[in-house]
Scaffold this active site. Structure first.
Site, PDB file in Angstrom:
ATOM      1  CG  ASP A 181      -1.887   1.175   1.205  1.00 19.84           C
ATOM      2  OD1 ASP A 181      -2.861   1.112   0.448  1.00 19.84           O
ATOM      3  OD2 ASP A 181      -1.650   2.152   1.940  1.00 19.84           O
ATOM      4  CB  ILE A 182       1.022   4.255  -2.185  1.00 16.66           C
ATOM      5  CG1 ILE A 182       1.408   3.426  -3.411  1.00 16.66           C
ATOM      6  CG2 ILE A 182       1.788   5.579  -2.178  1.00 16.66           C
ATOM      7  CD1 ILE A 182       1.093   4.106  -4.740  1.00 16.66           C
ATOM      8  CG  ASN A 189      -4.489  11.222  -5.697  1.00 16.67           C
ATOM      9  OD1 ASN A 189      -3.786  11.432  -6.666  1.00 16.67           O
ATOM     10  ND2 ASN A 189      -5.157  10.099  -5.541  1.00 16.67           N
ATOM     11  CG  HIS A 194      -7.313  13.052  -8.868  1.00 18.47           C
ATOM     12  ND1 HIS A 194      -7.386  12.028  -7.959  1.00 18.47           N
ATOM     13  CD2 HIS A 194      -8.160  14.022  -8.426  1.00 18.47           C
ATOM     14  CE1 HIS A 194      -8.248  12.337  -7.005  1.00 18.47           C
ATOM     15  NE2 HIS A 194      -8.729  13.547  -7.257  1.00 18.47           N
ATOM     16  CG  ASP A 198      -4.133   8.727 -12.689  1.00 18.38           C
ATOM     17  OD1 ASP A 198      -4.538   8.214 -11.625  1.00 18.38           O
ATOM     18  OD2 ASP A 198      -4.897   9.205 -13.547  1.00 18.38           O
ATOM     19  CD  GLU A 225      -4.629   4.052  -1.738  1.00 22.43           C
ATOM     20  OE1 GLU A 225      -4.886   4.438  -0.589  1.00 22.43           O
ATOM     21  OE2 GLU A 225      -5.457   4.095  -2.671  1.00 22.43           O
ATOM     22  NE  ARG A 245      15.406  -8.179  -4.132  1.00 23.37           N
ATOM     23  CZ  ARG A 245      15.289  -9.463  -4.392  1.00 23.37           C
ATOM     24  NH1 ARG A 245      14.559  -9.869  -5.419  1.00 23.37           N
ATOM     25  NH2 ARG A 245      15.887 -10.363  -3.638  1.00 23.37           N
TER      26      ARG A 245
END
Length: 309
Positions: A181-182, A189, A194, A198, A225, A245
């Site tokens: 998950d970011i 955003n 947006h 993207d 995300e 990694r």
């Protein structure tokens, strides 16, 4: 029990499996398609089913009369297995009987060839069916790709994970899953817009996809995300190394994120789950749930980290 291989020059041309106890016929097929296709063979229905599961050929030539289970039963079992159900089957028989032909087609075979074969006819039919399968595969691949990032989509992820869970159960090895998950993506955003969001998703997807080393490792967009990586035949420690990694690769992108309180660049958190199928208490759906729980703990522990427990 091993498949018998006939060498060829272009490994991308296709692979056919001949299930027939007639060694002369199998050798004839190998010679007929030499330099054009890869030909593997099995002498019994049971062997053919096992080889089909491991090799996943593009086409199967299946004799009706077999020394153990006949071709009809072999076809039934191949059609009933999700891993082999999509492989086209051409029945082979010395009989030229409309009843036998109808039975084969009703079971799901795409064609019917009688022996003795006419080389030009069997070559034309095999090539035509391989071309049709290649076209179907291309359409299937397009429907399994996430339009924004170019990696596998959630539908493909779930299909692949289910397939690899069954394969792990059959071969008795561990399977691992990462959910990525970011961190603080909503604020990214809100701050940069947006379009930048993207672009960020595409860059992160590429960084994740560059991390696995094996063709069997599937990278997919899970939604929003979130991303997933399926790692067949991978215990927990190597999976956690891979997660680290991934985390480093994303951080090293150095995508500026001023609203990230700790790092000021885009980072990811990773949850890792590992299981040894068959585990009826977990199942592949449970593997997703466990990885998601570990992702939650990684977020709660400060983000930009990978946790397996």
């Amino acid at each position: 029990m091993k498949a018998n291989w006939v060498e060829m020059t272009d490994q991308n041309s296709g692979k056919i499996l001949v299930i027939d106890d007639d060694a002369i016929f199998t050798e004839t097929i190998g010679i007929l398609f030499d330099q054009e296709l890869s030909v593997i063979s099995a002498e019994t229905g049971e062997q053919g089913i096992t080889i089909a599961q491991s090799e996943l050929p593009d086409l199967i030539l299946l004799d009706i009369r077999m020394p153990d289970i006949d071709g009809y039963e072999t076809c039934r079992q191949l059609q009933a297995n999700p891993e082999t159900a999509a492989i086209p089957i051409i029945f082979l028989t010395a009989k030229n009987d409309s009843t036998n032909e109808a039975m084969g087609l009703e079971l799901g075979a795409i064609d019917y060839i009688t022996k003795p074969i006419v080389p030009r006819i069997i070559k034309a039919r095999v090539k035509n069916h391989l071309t049709q399968k290649r076209q179907r595969d291309e359409l299937e691949n397009l429907s399994a790709i996430d339009a924004l990032t170019g990696i596998a989509n959630r539908r493909r992820l779930e299909e692949y994970l289910e397939t690899e869970w069954r394969r792990a159960a059959r071969n008795k090895y561990a399977i691992s899953l990462m959910i990525i998950d970011i961190d603080n993506f909503k604020s990214f955003n809100d701050t940069y817009g947006h379009q930048a969001g993207d672009d960020c998703l595409r860059h992160v997807a590429n960084a994740i996809a560059a991390s696995p080393q094996r063709p069997s490792d599937l990278v997919a967009r899970y939604g929003g995300e979130e991303f997933c990586v399926v790692l067949p035949d991978t215990p927990e420690d190597p999976a956690l190394d891979m997660a680290e990694r991934v985390r480093e690769n994303v951080k090293n992108l150095a995508i500026v994120h001023s609203d990230s309180p700790e790092y000021k660049v885009v980072t990811v958190s990773v949850g890792v789950a590992t299981a040894m199928p068959p585990d009826e208490k977990i199942g592949y759906e449970g593997l997703i749930k466990i990885a998601d729980e570990h992702l939650y703990h990684a977020k709660e522990s400060g983000r930009n980290r990978a946790l397996a427990s």
